[in-house]
Design a protein around this motif. Structure first.
Motif, PDB file in Angstrom:
ATOM      1  N   ILE A 343      22.369  -0.956  -1.762  1.00 31.55           N
ATOM      2  CA  ILE A 343      23.025  -0.833  -3.068  1.00 31.55           C
ATOM      3  C   ILE A 343      24.513  -1.136  -2.874  1.00 31.55           C
ATOM      4  O   ILE A 343      25.142  -0.652  -1.930  1.00 31.55           O
ATOM      5  N   ILE A 344      25.063  -1.994  -3.741  1.00 36.80           N
ATOM      6  CA  ILE A 344      26.460  -2.421  -3.633  1.00 36.80           C
ATOM      7  C   ILE A 344      27.234  -1.899  -4.839  1.00 36.80           C
ATOM      8  O   ILE A 344      26.783  -2.034  -5.981  1.00 36.80           O
ATOM      9  N   LEU A 345      28.396  -1.297  -4.570  1.00 36.08           N
ATOM     10  CA  LEU A 345      29.217  -0.710  -5.625  1.00 36.08           C
ATOM     11  C   LEU A 345      30.621  -1.284  -5.603  1.00 36.08           C
ATOM     12  O   LEU A 345      31.139  -1.676  -4.548  1.00 36.08           O
ATOM     13  N   ASN A 346      31.239  -1.316  -6.771  1.00 35.73           N
ATOM     14  CA  ASN A 346      32.643  -1.683  -6.908  1.00 35.73           C
ATOM     15  C   ASN A 346      33.336  -0.553  -7.655  1.00 35.73           C
ATOM     16  O   ASN A 346      33.142  -0.384  -8.852  1.00 35.73           O
ATOM     17  N   LYS A 347      34.097   0.244  -6.931  1.00 37.17           N
ATOM     18  CA  LYS A 347      34.767   1.420  -7.496  1.00 37.17           C
ATOM     19  C   LYS A 347      33.776   2.317  -8.246  1.00 37.17           C
ATOM     20  O   LYS A 347      34.039   2.767  -9.356  1.00 37.17           O
ATOM     21  N   GLY A 348      32.646   2.543  -7.632  1.00 37.17           N
ATOM     22  CA  GLY A 348      31.650   3.459  -8.178  1.00 37.17           C
ATOM     23  C   GLY A 348      30.647   2.843  -9.121  1.00 37.17           C
ATOM     24  O   GLY A 348      29.681   3.497  -9.511  1.00 37.17           O
ATOM     25  N   THR A 349      30.849   1.581  -9.514  1.00 34.91           N
ATOM     26  CA  THR A 349      29.916   0.905 -10.417  1.00 34.91           C
ATOM     27  C   THR A 349      28.917   0.079  -9.620  1.00 34.91           C
ATOM     28  O   THR A 349      29.310  -0.710  -8.747  1.00 34.91           O
ATOM     29  N   VAL A 350      27.642   0.246  -9.915  1.00 33.67           N
ATOM     30  CA  VAL A 350      26.592  -0.477  -9.191  1.00 33.67           C
ATOM     31  C   VAL A 350      26.603  -1.939  -9.635  1.00 33.67           C
ATOM     32  O   VAL A 350      26.450  -2.240 -10.823  1.00 33.67           O
ATOM     33  N   VAL A 351      26.784  -2.850  -8.688  1.00 33.75           N
ATOM     34  CA  VAL A 351      26.804  -4.278  -9.020  1.00 33.75           C
ATOM     35  C   VAL A 351      25.555  -4.994  -8.516  1.00 33.75           C
ATOM     36  O   VAL A 351      25.216  -6.080  -9.002  1.00 33.75           O
ATOM     37  N   ASN A 352      24.856  -4.390  -7.536  1.00 34.42           N
ATOM     38  CA  ASN A 352      23.623  -5.006  -7.045  1.00 34.42           C
ATOM     39  C   ASN A 352      22.845  -3.984  -6.227  1.00 34.42           C
ATOM     40  O   ASN A 352      23.409  -3.018  -5.718  1.00 34.42           O
ATOM     41  N   LYS A 353      21.545  -4.194  -6.116  1.00 31.76           N
ATOM     42  CA  LYS A 353      20.715  -3.368  -5.260  1.00 31.76           C
ATOM     43  C   LYS A 353      19.473  -4.172  -4.910  1.00 31.76           C
ATOM     44  O   LYS A 353      19.069  -5.077  -5.657  1.00 31.76           O
ATOM     45  N   ALA A 354      18.861  -3.824  -3.783  1.00 33.29           N
ATOM     46  CA  ALA A 354      17.719  -4.625  -3.346  1.00 33.29           C
ATOM     47  C   ALA A 354      16.825  -3.843  -2.397  1.00 33.29           C
ATOM     48  O   ALA A 354      17.268  -2.966  -1.654  1.00 33.29           O
ATOM     49  N   HIS A 355      15.547  -4.178  -2.431  1.00 37.65           N
ATOM     50  CA  HIS A 355      14.561  -3.750  -1.448  1.00 37.65           C
ATOM     51  C   HIS A 355      14.836  -4.527  -0.164  1.00 37.65           C
ATOM     52  O   HIS A 355      15.379  -5.631  -0.197  1.00 37.65           O
ATOM     53  N   TRP A 356      14.463  -3.983   0.981  1.00 35.36           N
ATOM     54  CA  TRP A 356      14.725  -4.693   2.235  1.00 35.36           C
ATOM     55  C   TRP A 356      14.026  -6.049   2.273  1.00 35.36           C
ATOM     56  O   TRP A 356      14.473  -6.970   2.970  1.00 35.36           O
ATOM     57  N   ASN A 357      12.946  -6.210   1.511  1.00 33.03           N
ATOM     58  CA  ASN A 357      12.271  -7.507   1.449  1.00 33.03           C
ATOM     59  C   ASN A 357      13.140  -8.580   0.817  1.00 33.03           C
ATOM     60  O   ASN A 357      12.903  -9.777   1.029  1.00 33.03           O
ATOM     61  N   ASP A 358      14.124  -8.165   0.001  1.00 35.19           N
ATOM     62  CA  ASP A 358      14.905  -9.105  -0.783  1.00 35.19           C
ATOM     63  C   ASP A 358      16.363  -9.171  -0.344  1.00 35.19           C
ATOM     64  O   ASP A 358      17.232  -9.622  -1.110  1.00 35.19           O
ATOM     65  N   ILE A 359      16.653  -8.721   0.869  1.00 43.11           N
ATOM     66  CA  ILE A 359      18.032  -8.732   1.360  1.00 43.11           C
ATOM     67  C   ILE A 359      18.637 -10.132   1.287  1.00 43.11           C
ATOM     68  O   ILE A 359      19.797 -10.320   0.931  1.00 43.11           O
ATOM     69  N   GLU A 360      17.821 -11.146   1.591  1.00 41.11           N
ATOM     70  CA  GLU A 360      18.326 -12.514   1.624  1.00 41.11           C
ATOM     71  C   GLU A 360      18.793 -12.991   0.252  1.00 41.11           C
ATOM     72  O   GLU A 360      19.574 -13.947   0.146  1.00 41.11           O
ATOM     73  N   ASP A 361      18.333 -12.335  -0.809  1.00 37.43           N
ATOM     74  CA  ASP A 361      18.701 -12.750  -2.163  1.00 37.43           C
ATOM     75  C   ASP A 361      20.073 -12.242  -2.593  1.00 37.43           C
ATOM     76  O   ASP A 361      20.608 -12.683  -3.622  1.00 37.43           O
ATOM     77  N   ILE A 362      20.659 -11.333  -1.840  1.00 35.07           N
ATOM     78  CA  ILE A 362      21.961 -10.778  -2.191  1.00 35.07           C
ATOM     79  C   ILE A 362      23.059 -11.728  -1.728  1.00 35.07           C
ATOM     80  O   ILE A 362      23.136 -12.088  -0.549  1.00 35.07           O
ATOM     81  N   GLU A 363      23.893 -12.163  -2.671  1.00 34.62           N
ATOM     82  CA  GLU A 363      25.030 -13.026  -2.348  1.00 34.62           C
ATOM     83  C   GLU A 363      26.256 -12.161  -2.110  1.00 34.62           C
ATOM     84  O   GLU A 363      26.661 -11.396  -2.977  1.00 34.62           O
ATOM     85  N   LEU A 364      26.825 -12.289  -0.937  1.00 33.90           N
ATOM     86  CA  LEU A 364      27.995 -11.482  -0.577  1.00 33.90           C
ATOM     87  C   LEU A 364      29.268 -12.238  -0.948  1.00 33.90           C
ATOM     88  O   LEU A 364      29.373 -13.423  -0.674  1.00 33.90           O
TER      89      LEU A 364
END
Length: 364
Positions: A343-364
């Motif tokens: 789960i990725i947050l920006n100052k407490g706001t959730v901007v993305n989350k993913a199952h470990w199967n979908d880690i590759e889909d998260i753009e950093l």
């Protein structure tokens, strides 16, 4: 009677489909609720806990399929008998939960709609009455189509339900009803407004007056009684305002770091409710992904309820380049329905989350 049966058929069928679909959207969450029911302090069926997920999938798929069967009139006797047995069991379960105050939320509609135990029991009583109408008026339940289309629809309802359940287990719920959904701000979800309704408690004080125990009820103030104090019991009349998030925290061995981390602009939390039960393939994926995130300026931390020794062992085994902090197990399970999850947050706001199967889909 014919029209009453038709109305009961439509209402019951639709309600079973909606209720089943909401739970099928999050079978892992429903399995956690079943684990509560199977616990030693509720039904004391702990031997079923390892099979909670399988039971969860079977129950919710069956619930959706029965709703479809009822609406299209497929095998009416089998359908009505199955509905009756299911609703009798659920009515007992919700009554037991409400009367003994064991499980605060039945999980009937997952996280989409929270019902108190007595509300759940009332709902089941209404459904039981409707199902009894169907049971005694089963002759009025006629098929909507000929035999072949009916069989095809019945089979498709089973296949689609099973596929959907498998899909969300391998990824994440298609609809996230929880307070940790994308675009939710965790500090706001945790906040209690100044004008929020306060809980209302009832205090029953017990005093020994002239050799006889007597009870005195107040709203909290100590009663003026000429006697010997014995004890006090409290009862919640109204819980007042309850924030959507109550128990979320990020703790080290020395301090609570929740506020500090929720102020970070690029925070990645790796959720592992139990590091020893993490999916091996998923745990192995974390190393390269979190290293890349750190190189791109993310603050990366782990959240787990596991003990210090298990966390240290996991960190060494997978060569993690981040620290794992303490968080309540139930909370970690709620944040992301995966072990591990991201789960990725920006100052407490959730901007993305993913199952470990979908880690590759998260753009950093």
């Amino acid at each position: 009677m014919k029209y009453i049966v038709h109305l009961s058929r439509i209402f019951t069928g639709i309600l079973f489909i909606i209720s089943g679909f909401i739970k099928l959207n999050d079978p892992l969450g429903f399995s956690y609720k079943l684990e509560e029911y199977f616990g030693s302090d509720v039904l004391n069926l702990e031997f079923l806990i390892p099979y909670a997920l399988g039971i969860s999938v079977i129950v919710v798929v069956f619930e959706v399929v029965l709703g479809v069967f009822l609406l299209i009139g497929y095998k009416p006797k089998f359908t009505v008998w199955s509905l009756l047995l299911m609703i009798v069991f659920f009515t007992f379960l919700t009554f037991y939960s409400a009367y003994f105050d064991k499980v605060k939320d039945c999980g009937c509609f997952g996280d989409a709609l929270k019902l108190t135990p007595w509300e759940s029991f009332t709902k089941d009583v209404v459904l039981l009455v409707l199902t009894l109408i169907l049971f005694f008026g089963v002759k009025h339940i006629k098929p909507l189509f000929s035999k072949l289309p009916m069989t095809v629809i019945a089979l498709l309802s089973f296949i689609v339900s099973l596929w959907f359940g498998y899909h969300v287990l391998m990824h994440l719920p298609s609809i996230d009803f929880r307070a940790y959904a994308i675009d939710k701000n965790l500090p706001e979800e945790m906040a209690v407004p100044e004008d929020a309704q306060k809980p209302i408690l009832e205090y029953t004080w017990i005093f020994n007056v002239n050799g006889e125990e007597q009870e005195f009820v107040t709203n909290g103030s100590y009663p003026s009684v000429d006697g010997e104090y014995v004890g006090v019991e409290t009862k919640t009349i109204d819980e007042g305002y309850i924030p959507a998030i109550q128990d979320f925290s990020i703790e080290s061995d020395d301090e609570d770091l929740t506020g500090y981390f929720l102020e970070q602009e690029k925070l990645m939390m790796v959720t592992m409710y139990n590091v020893t039960k993490g999916e091996a393939e998923g745990m192995a994926k974390l190393k390269s992904f979190t290293d890349e995130a750190i190189n791109k300026g993310y603050t990366v931390i782990g959240l787990s309820s596991s003990g210090a020794a298990d966390k240290a062992q996991a960190k060494a085994a997978y060569n993690f380049n981040f620290d794992i902090y303490l968080c309540d197990e139930k909370v970690v399970k709620t944040i992301v329905r995966a072990n591990p999850g991201i789960i990725i947050l920006n100052k407490g706001t959730v901007v993305n989350k993913a199952h470990w199967n979908d880690i590759e889909d998260i753009e950093l």
